[in-house]
Design a protein around this motif. Structure first.
Motif, PDB file in Angstrom:
ATOM      1  N   ASN A 122       0.860  -1.188   0.000  1.00 49.67           N
ATOM      2  CA  ASN A 122       0.000   0.000   0.000  1.00 49.67           C
ATOM      3  C   ASN A 122       0.894   1.235   0.000  1.00 49.67           C
ATOM      4  N   SER A 176      -0.532   4.159  -1.258  1.00 47.98           N
ATOM      5  CA  SER A 176      -1.553   5.131  -1.640  1.00 47.98           C
ATOM      6  C   SER A 176      -1.371   6.459  -0.919  1.00 47.98           C
ATOM      7  N   TYR A 205      -2.461  -7.805  -2.970  1.00 49.32           N
ATOM      8  CA  TYR A 205      -3.137  -6.524  -2.732  1.00 49.32           C
ATOM      9  C   TYR A 205      -2.176  -5.413  -3.126  1.00 49.32           C
ATOM     10  N   ASP A 207      -2.317  -1.190  -3.708  1.00 48.48           N
ATOM     11  CA  ASP A 207      -3.070   0.059  -3.633  1.00 48.48           C
ATOM     12  C   ASP A 207      -2.115   1.219  -3.905  1.00 48.48           C
ATOM     13  N   HIS A 233      -3.585   4.322  -5.166  1.00 48.97           N
ATOM     14  CA  HIS A 233      -4.447   5.476  -5.417  1.00 48.97           C
ATOM     15  C   HIS A 233      -3.985   6.690  -4.611  1.00 48.97           C
ATOM     16  N   TYR A 281      -6.566  -7.630  -5.625  1.00 49.92           N
ATOM     17  CA  TYR A 281      -7.082  -6.276  -5.402  1.00 49.92           C
ATOM     18  C   TYR A 281      -6.114  -5.288  -6.037  1.00 49.92           C
ATOM     19  N   ASP A 332      -6.004  -1.019  -6.876  1.00 47.83           N
ATOM     20  CA  ASP A 332      -6.606   0.314  -6.850  1.00 47.83           C
ATOM     21  C   ASP A 332      -5.585   1.307  -7.387  1.00 47.83           C
ATOM     22  N   SER A 387      -6.831   4.453  -8.528  1.00 49.37           N
ATOM     23  CA  SER A 387      -7.711   5.597  -8.706  1.00 49.37           C
ATOM     24  C   SER A 387      -6.937   6.911  -8.702  1.00 49.37           C
ATOM     25  N   ARG A 406     -10.188  -0.925  -9.137  1.00 48.27           N
ATOM     26  CA  ARG A 406     -10.684   0.430  -8.934  1.00 48.27           C
ATOM     27  C   ARG A 406      -9.867   1.404  -9.779  1.00 48.27           C
ATOM     28  N   CYS A 465      -9.336   8.145 -13.641  1.00 46.60           N
ATOM     29  CA  CYS A 465      -8.007   7.814 -14.177  1.00 46.60           C
ATOM     30  C   CYS A 465      -7.764   8.414 -15.559  1.00 46.60           C
ATOM     31  N   THR A 503     -15.858  -6.347  -8.098  1.00 51.02           N
ATOM     32  CA  THR A 503     -15.938  -4.886  -8.132  1.00 51.02           C
ATOM     33  C   THR A 503     -15.119  -4.361  -9.296  1.00 51.02           C
ATOM     34  N   ASP A 544     -14.667  -0.468 -10.777  1.00 54.57           N
ATOM     35  CA  ASP A 544     -15.020   0.938 -10.630  1.00 54.57           C
ATOM     36  C   ASP A 544     -14.330   1.747 -11.718  1.00 54.57           C
TER      37      ASP A 544
END
Length: 247
Positions: free
Chosen positions: A124, A126, A146, A148, A150, A175, A177, A179, A203, A207, A227, A229
Motif C-alpha cells: 500500500n 496510496s 493486494y 493500492d 491510489h 485487489y 486500486d 484511482s 478500482r 483515471c 468490483t 469501478d
C-alpha cells in the motif's frame, strides 16, 4: 499472510529479530524525517518490539511494516513520514506486508528496489505523493495479492502508467486500486488485467480514461470480478468481448 504476531505479543524469547534485519530497519529510520517521533521506539536489540514492525513468532524474521500515517488527513504536518526510503529495505527478505500510505515523499519515484521484495503479498503506497511512471519495478512481485496506489491529494509530480504489460505477471493479484492515476496512455489496460486469474477488485476511479476498447480477445475473463469501478472517467464506446462463433 502467515504468522503476524510480534515476538513480544507471543512471549517467545527465541523469536528475536535478526541482526541484519534490525540494521536494515535502522538505516530505513535514518533516511526518514519523523517530526512526531513515530519511530522513537526503534531502539534496542529486539526490533520485533518496535512500533509498526511485526515478526514471525516462529522464525523472528520481520514480515510486516505498518507505517501508514495515522492522522485523518495526510496533510497533517505532525504525523507524516518523509525523506528517503533506504535501499536497505530488500534486506527484509521475508517481508510480506508493507504499508507506507498517507505519508509524504514529495514526488519521488517509487523505489525500484521495492521490486526486489518478492515475498510481498500486500503493498500500500496510496496517497504517499510518489510520482513518475509506475509498475515497471513492480512486475516481479508474483506473490502480491493486494496493491493500492491510489491518491487523493495532489503530488508535486503525478503518477502515470504508460503500459500494463508487466502487471499480467502479478498472477496472485486479487485487489488493484489505481484511482486518480493517469493511465490514459496505457492502451493495453484491459488486455492485461483480464489475464489475471484471481483479480476480483479493480478500482480505476478518475483515471483520465477517455474510451474503452471496442473489442477484447476471446480469452478475456471477468468471471472473478466482484468490483469494477470506472467512475468519473470520460468513456466512449461500450466494451464488447469477441467470442468465437459457436455452431
Amino acid at each position: 499472510m502467515g504468522i503476524i504476531h510480534s515476538a513480544a505479543a507471543a512471549g517467545d524469547s527465541s523469536a528475536r529479530c535478526k541482526g541484519n534485519e534490525r540494521a536494515a530497519l535502522l538505516k530505513l529510520k535514518q533516511g526518514l524525517i519523523d517530526p512526531s517521533g513515530r519511530l522513537s521506539s526503534w531502539a534496542g536489540d529486539d526490533c520485533c518490539r518496535w512500533r509498526g514492525v511485526r515478526c514471525s513468532n516462529r522464525t523472528g524474521h520481520v514480515i510486516q511494516l505498518r507505517l501508514r500515517n495515522p492522522s485523518p488527513s495526510p496533510d497533517d504536518d505532525d504525523n507524516f513520514l518523509s525523506g528517503e526510503i533506504s535501499p536497505s529495505l530488500p534486506e527484509l527478505k521475508h517481508l510480506s506486508y508493507l504499508d507506507l500510505s498517507r505519508n509524504r515523499f514529495d514526488g519521488a519515484s517509487i523505489p525500484r528496489f521495492i521490486g526486489s521484495l518478492t515475498s510481498l503479498r500486500y503493498l500500500n503506497l496510496s496517497d504517499a505523493t510518489f510520482g513518475g511512471t509506475i509498475l515497471h519495478q513492480l512486475g516481479n512481485l508474483s506473490r502480491l495479492q493486494y496493491l493500492d496506489l491510489h491518491w487523493l491529494s495532489f503530488p508535486p509530480r503525478p503518477l502515470v502508467v504508460d503500459n500494463f504489460h508487466r502487471i499480467s505477471r502479478l498472477s496472485s493479484l486479487r485487489y488493484l486500486d489505481m484511482s486518480a492515476i493517469n493511465i490514459s496512455a496505457a492502451g493495453d489496460l484491459f488486455d492485461e488485467v483480464t489475464k489475471l486469474p484471481k483479480l476480483s477488485v479493480l478500482r480505476l476511479f478518475n483515471c483520465q480514461l477517455l474510451r474503452l476498447p471496442n473489442t477484447l480477445p476471446p480469452s478475456a475473463n471477468f468471471t472473478s470480478f466482484t468490483t469494477l469501478d470506472l467512475s468519473s472517467n470520460y468513456l466512449g464506446p461500450l466494451l464488447l468481448v469477441e467470442r468465437e462463433n459457436e455452431e
